[in-house]
Design a protein around this motif. Structure first.
Motif, PDB file in Angstrom:
ATOM      1  N   THR A 219     -18.597  62.774 -29.467  1.00  0.00           N
ATOM      2  CA  THR A 219     -17.972  62.013 -28.380  1.00  0.00           C
ATOM      3  C   THR A 219     -16.766  62.760 -27.836  1.00  0.00           C
ATOM      4  N   ALA A 220     -15.973  63.349 -28.735  1.00  0.00           N
ATOM      5  CA  ALA A 220     -14.825  64.142 -28.296  1.00  0.00           C
ATOM      6  C   ALA A 220     -15.283  65.310 -27.438  1.00  0.00           C
ATOM      7  N   ALA A 221     -16.348  65.963 -27.852  1.00  0.00           N
ATOM      8  CA  ALA A 221     -16.870  67.101 -27.093  1.00  0.00           C
ATOM      9  C   ALA A 221     -17.311  66.684 -25.697  1.00  0.00           C
ATOM     10  N   ASP A 222     -17.758  65.442 -25.557  1.00  0.00           N
ATOM     11  CA  ASP A 222     -18.258  64.948 -24.273  1.00  0.00           C
ATOM     12  C   ASP A 222     -17.170  64.386 -23.367  1.00  0.00           C
ATOM     13  N   HIS A 223     -16.099  63.802 -23.965  1.00  0.00           N
ATOM     14  CA  HIS A 223     -15.180  63.013 -23.142  1.00  0.00           C
ATOM     15  C   HIS A 223     -13.692  63.337 -23.284  1.00  0.00           C
ATOM     16  N   LEU A 224     -13.272  63.917 -24.385  1.00  0.00           N
ATOM     17  CA  LEU A 224     -11.840  64.124 -24.603  1.00  0.00           C
ATOM     18  C   LEU A 224     -11.406  65.493 -24.090  1.00  0.00           C
ATOM     19  N   TRP A 225     -10.450  65.492 -23.160  1.00  0.00           N
ATOM     20  CA  TRP A 225      -9.890  66.729 -22.637  1.00  0.00           C
ATOM     21  C   TRP A 225      -8.694  67.084 -23.527  1.00  0.00           C
ATOM     22  N   MET A 226      -8.928  67.993 -24.458  1.00  0.00           N
ATOM     23  CA  MET A 226      -7.893  68.322 -25.433  1.00  0.00           C
ATOM     24  C   MET A 226      -6.908  69.346 -24.875  1.00  0.00           C
ATOM     25  N   HIS A 227      -5.692  69.316 -25.390  1.00  0.00           N
ATOM     26  CA  HIS A 227      -4.635  70.176 -24.885  1.00  0.00           C
ATOM     27  C   HIS A 227      -4.686  71.554 -25.549  1.00  0.00           C
ATOM     28  N   PHE A 228      -4.427  72.590 -24.772  1.00  0.00           N
ATOM     29  CA  PHE A 228      -4.380  73.963 -25.284  1.00  0.00           C
ATOM     30  C   PHE A 228      -5.595  74.277 -26.166  1.00  0.00           C
ATOM     31  N   THR A 229      -6.773  73.871 -25.707  1.00  0.00           N
ATOM     32  CA  THR A 229      -7.986  73.976 -26.527  1.00  0.00           C
ATOM     33  C   THR A 229      -9.127  74.585 -25.730  1.00  0.00           C
ATOM     34  N   ARG A 230      -9.862  75.482 -26.355  1.00  0.00           N
ATOM     35  CA  ARG A 230     -11.081  76.012 -25.742  1.00  0.00           C
ATOM     36  C   ARG A 230     -12.185  74.976 -25.914  1.00  0.00           C
ATOM     37  N   MET A 231     -12.308  74.109 -24.939  1.00  0.00           N
ATOM     38  CA  MET A 231     -13.216  72.976 -25.101  1.00  0.00           C
ATOM     39  C   MET A 231     -14.685  73.371 -25.048  1.00  0.00           C
ATOM     40  N   GLY A 232     -14.981  74.542 -24.515  1.00  0.00           N
ATOM     41  CA  GLY A 232     -16.359  74.995 -24.511  1.00  0.00           C
ATOM     42  C   GLY A 232     -16.911  75.232 -25.901  1.00  0.00           C
ATOM     43  N   ARG A 233     -16.010  75.402 -26.886  1.00  0.00           N
ATOM     44  CA  ARG A 233     -16.445  75.612 -28.260  1.00  0.00           C
ATOM     45  C   ARG A 233     -16.832  74.313 -28.959  1.00  0.00           C
ATOM     46  N   ALA A 234     -16.415  73.173 -28.390  1.00  0.00           N
ATOM     47  CA  ALA A 234     -16.570  71.903 -29.096  1.00  0.00           C
ATOM     48  C   ALA A 234     -18.027  71.529 -29.341  1.00  0.00           C
ATOM     49  N   ALA A 235     -18.927  72.047 -28.516  1.00  0.00           N
ATOM     50  CA  ALA A 235     -20.337  71.721 -28.695  1.00  0.00           C
ATOM     51  C   ALA A 235     -20.919  72.367 -29.949  1.00  0.00           C
ATOM     52  N   GLU A 236     -20.331  73.471 -30.389  1.00  0.00           N
ATOM     53  CA  GLU A 236     -20.827  74.175 -31.566  1.00  0.00           C
ATOM     54  C   GLU A 236     -19.870  74.089 -32.757  1.00  0.00           C
ATOM     55  N   HIS A 237     -18.578  73.970 -32.463  1.00  0.00           N
ATOM     56  CA  HIS A 237     -17.551  73.906 -33.508  1.00  0.00           C
ATOM     57  C   HIS A 237     -16.920  72.524 -33.480  1.00  0.00           C
ATOM     58  N   PRO A 238     -17.310  71.635 -34.363  1.00  0.00           N
ATOM     59  CA  PRO A 238     -16.808  70.262 -34.325  1.00  0.00           C
ATOM     60  C   PRO A 238     -15.285  70.195 -34.375  1.00  0.00           C
ATOM     61  N   VAL A 239     -14.738  69.328 -33.551  1.00  0.00           N
ATOM     62  CA  VAL A 239     -13.295  69.127 -33.516  1.00  0.00           C
ATOM     63  C   VAL A 239     -12.854  68.433 -34.807  1.00  0.00           C
ATOM     64  N   PRO A 240     -11.854  68.956 -35.517  1.00  0.00           N
ATOM     65  CA  PRO A 240     -11.335  68.227 -36.681  1.00  0.00           C
ATOM     66  C   PRO A 240     -10.759  66.886 -36.243  1.00  0.00           C
ATOM     67  N   ILE A 241     -11.116  65.839 -36.938  1.00  0.00           N
ATOM     68  CA  ILE A 241     -10.659  64.494 -36.592  1.00  0.00           C
ATOM     69  C   ILE A 241      -9.773  63.974 -37.709  1.00  0.00           C
ATOM     70  N   ILE A 242      -8.518  63.712 -37.373  1.00  0.00           N
ATOM     71  CA  ILE A 242      -7.536  63.231 -38.343  1.00  0.00           C
ATOM     72  C   ILE A 242      -7.461  61.714 -38.243  1.00  0.00           C
ATOM     73  N   THR A 243      -7.670  61.042 -39.360  1.00  0.00           N
ATOM     74  CA  THR A 243      -7.758  59.579 -39.343  1.00  0.00           C
ATOM     75  C   THR A 243      -6.591  58.872 -39.998  1.00  0.00           C
ATOM     76  N   LYS A 244      -5.786  59.615 -40.772  1.00  0.00           N
ATOM     77  CA  LYS A 244      -4.753  58.940 -41.553  1.00  0.00           C
ATOM     78  C   LYS A 244      -3.665  59.940 -41.945  1.00  0.00           C
ATOM     79  N   GLY A 245      -2.443  59.435 -42.059  1.00  0.00           N
ATOM     80  CA  GLY A 245      -1.352  60.234 -42.573  1.00  0.00           C
ATOM     81  C   GLY A 245      -0.601  59.456 -43.633  1.00  0.00           C
ATOM     82  N   GLU A 246      -0.228  60.135 -44.692  1.00  0.00           N
ATOM     83  CA  GLU A 246       0.513  59.472 -45.766  1.00  0.00           C
ATOM     84  C   GLU A 246       1.461  60.488 -46.396  1.00  0.00           C
TER      85      GLU A 246
END
Length: 463
Positions: free
Chosen positions: A18-45
């Motif tokens: 979904t990120a590869a399809d819809h999220l415009w990430m900052h300072f990111t080569r978004m063309g890579r997202a289709a092959e290189h999954p974006v790391p998704i951070i879900t929690k901080g502690e």
């Protein structure tokens, strides 16, 4: 196996797709997202973050030089919720609310000298943009309309708005958006590692580097220069610290030619160097401070420009207005969170913690100097860079292909995979930057060193 042959991750699924399809990430080569999954951070502690696969990763960059007090502070979340119930939003355009007033008073009280007036923004780039605009109007109000230019340093990053980008010293970052706001001019930075002729005399190097600012002012014409914008420790290029006497000389130069000195503390402020404002640690009082990031530890967005009484004075004249502002600047929730965040920093003695631990942090990172890929370890406080080289004896840096494969390809993913989030960067010479939460101590320093050692050792063998 070479870097080029390093295994390619499989395509993304679920949220990564979904990120590869819809999220415009900052300072990111978004063309890579289709092959290189974006790391998704879900929690901080605390000092750790967790991804959607449940992996625990040490946050060696405080998010983005932001999360001073660590992740998951319930106290800050509760302050935000309580304030949102009472007053979720109101602008400070001709009106005020208690939190903006109290936070402005607190920042003025903690800033050095007579930096007593606070102009809020929603982030650091906006703060720098505001500083340039206020400098221009300040001199027009004083009857010096030609003073509009800004001097900054090579490789320095000061933000992405059109004005702040013109102050930024990174040509590759600007080329797609030119023409930019006119008036930005560059001088050398304080990278003594590359200034081999001054290797044994840091004070002489500091004088040389500061004198280049005077040279630029004289070349452009003192009647046209409004401000000098410098970070206490320069971020881009890899944590360039000021040599002895540097800021004393810069302050002298700015006073001599009636030029405003701006301390850009978007990264350096709020404990990163063991003081609320880093200019205090490095012994100078600027005319303007720009700040953001650590003011709320990232729990809500805010930034600020703080000026001296001298700078605000002409704006207090009858019928004078500074025609500039941001809808969400001084946001009630953000201001409340900032106050609570600063309370935590004070209550837990985090500034002193940085001062107490900075030598141990440096000593731990210095252990990496035995690796053939490590050329230099530099920084201050909880803000450090490791410069990577192809040949440490000659200080030969990597070529374009090696940079691409190492900094853009191998290191970010491998460090993350090994349990460390930090910043491989090649906007100057290739470095890895570290700026962990101020709550970190020796155990976390050791963990960073061990992960870096294993990863950099592998990187060297793949070259």
């Amino acid at each position: 196996m070479t870097l080029a042959e390093h295994p390619v991750p499989t395509g993304p699924t679920g949220l990564a797709a979904t990120a590869a399809d819809h999220l415009w990430m900052h300072f990111t080569r978004m063309g890579r997202a289709a092959e290189h999954p974006v790391p998704i951070i879900t929690k901080g502690e605390g000092v750790y973050i967790y991804d959607d696969k449940g992996r625990r990763i040490l946050d060696g960059l405080s998010g983005l030089f932001v999360v001073q007090v660590g992740h998951g502070r319930r106290e800050l979340a509760e302050v935000a919720a309580k304030q949102a119930e009472q007053l979720a939003f109101f602008p400070i355009w001709g009106y005020a609310h208690p939190n903006a007033i109290r936070l402005a008073e607190r920042l003025a009280g903690e800033a050095p000298g007579d930096l007593n007036r606070v102009f809020f923004t929603t982030g650091g780039g906006e703060a720098v943009e505001s500083a340039w605009k206020v400098a221009k109007q300040y001199f027009k109000l004083l009857g010096k309309p030609l003073k509009h230019k800004v001097i900054s340093r090579a490789t320095a990053y000061h933000g992405t708005p059109q004005g702040a980008l013109a102050i930024t010293g990174l040509p590759a970052m600007k080329q797609d958006f030119e023409p930019l706001t006119p008036g930005g001019h560059r001088v050398p930075n304080t990278n003594i590692y590359r200034a081999t002729e001054y290797a044994e005399d840091a004070k002489a190097f500091g004088r040389w580097a500061a004198d280049r600012i005077e040279e630029a002012i004289l070349f452009e014409g003192p009647a046209t220069v409004a401000a000098v914008v410098l970070e206490p420790v320069q971020n881009s290029g890899g944590c360039f610290t000021p040599p002895p006497g540097y800021f004393d000389r810069v302050r002298e130069i700015c006073d001599k030619y009636d030029v405003l000195l701006v301390s850009d503390e978007v990264i350096c402020g709020f404990g990163r160097h063991g003081t609320t404002f880093a200019c205090e640690k490095f012994g100078f009082v600027p005319d303007i401070i720009t700040c953001a990031k650590g003011m709320t530890s990232g729990y809500s967005p805010i930034g600020a420009m703080i000026t001296t009484d001298r700078v605000i004075e002409p704006f207090l004249a009858d019928k004078v207005v500074f025609p500039h502002g941001y809808t969400f600047a001084g946001h009630p929730v953000s201001a409340a969170v900032a106050m609570a965040n600063l309370d935590i920093i004070d209550r837990e003695g985090l500034n002193q913690r940085v001062l107490d631990n900075q030598d141990a942090f440096q000593a731990t990172l210095d252990k990496l100097s035995d690796l053939p890929i490590v050329g230099d370890v530099r920084g201050d406080g909880y803000f450090w860079a490791i410069e990577l080289v192809a040949d440490k004896n000659t200080k030969l840096t990597f070529d374009a292909d090696q940079r691409e494969r190492l900094i853009k390809g191998f290191l970010p993913g491998k460090l993350f995979e090994n349990g460390l989030y930090c910043r491989p960067d090649d906007r100057g010479d290739p470095v890895i930057q570290l700026a962990p939460p101020l709550t970190c101590g020796q155990a976390e320093f050791d963990e960073m060193e061990q992960i870096l050692r294993a990863t950099l050792t592998e990187a060297w063998t793949l070259l």
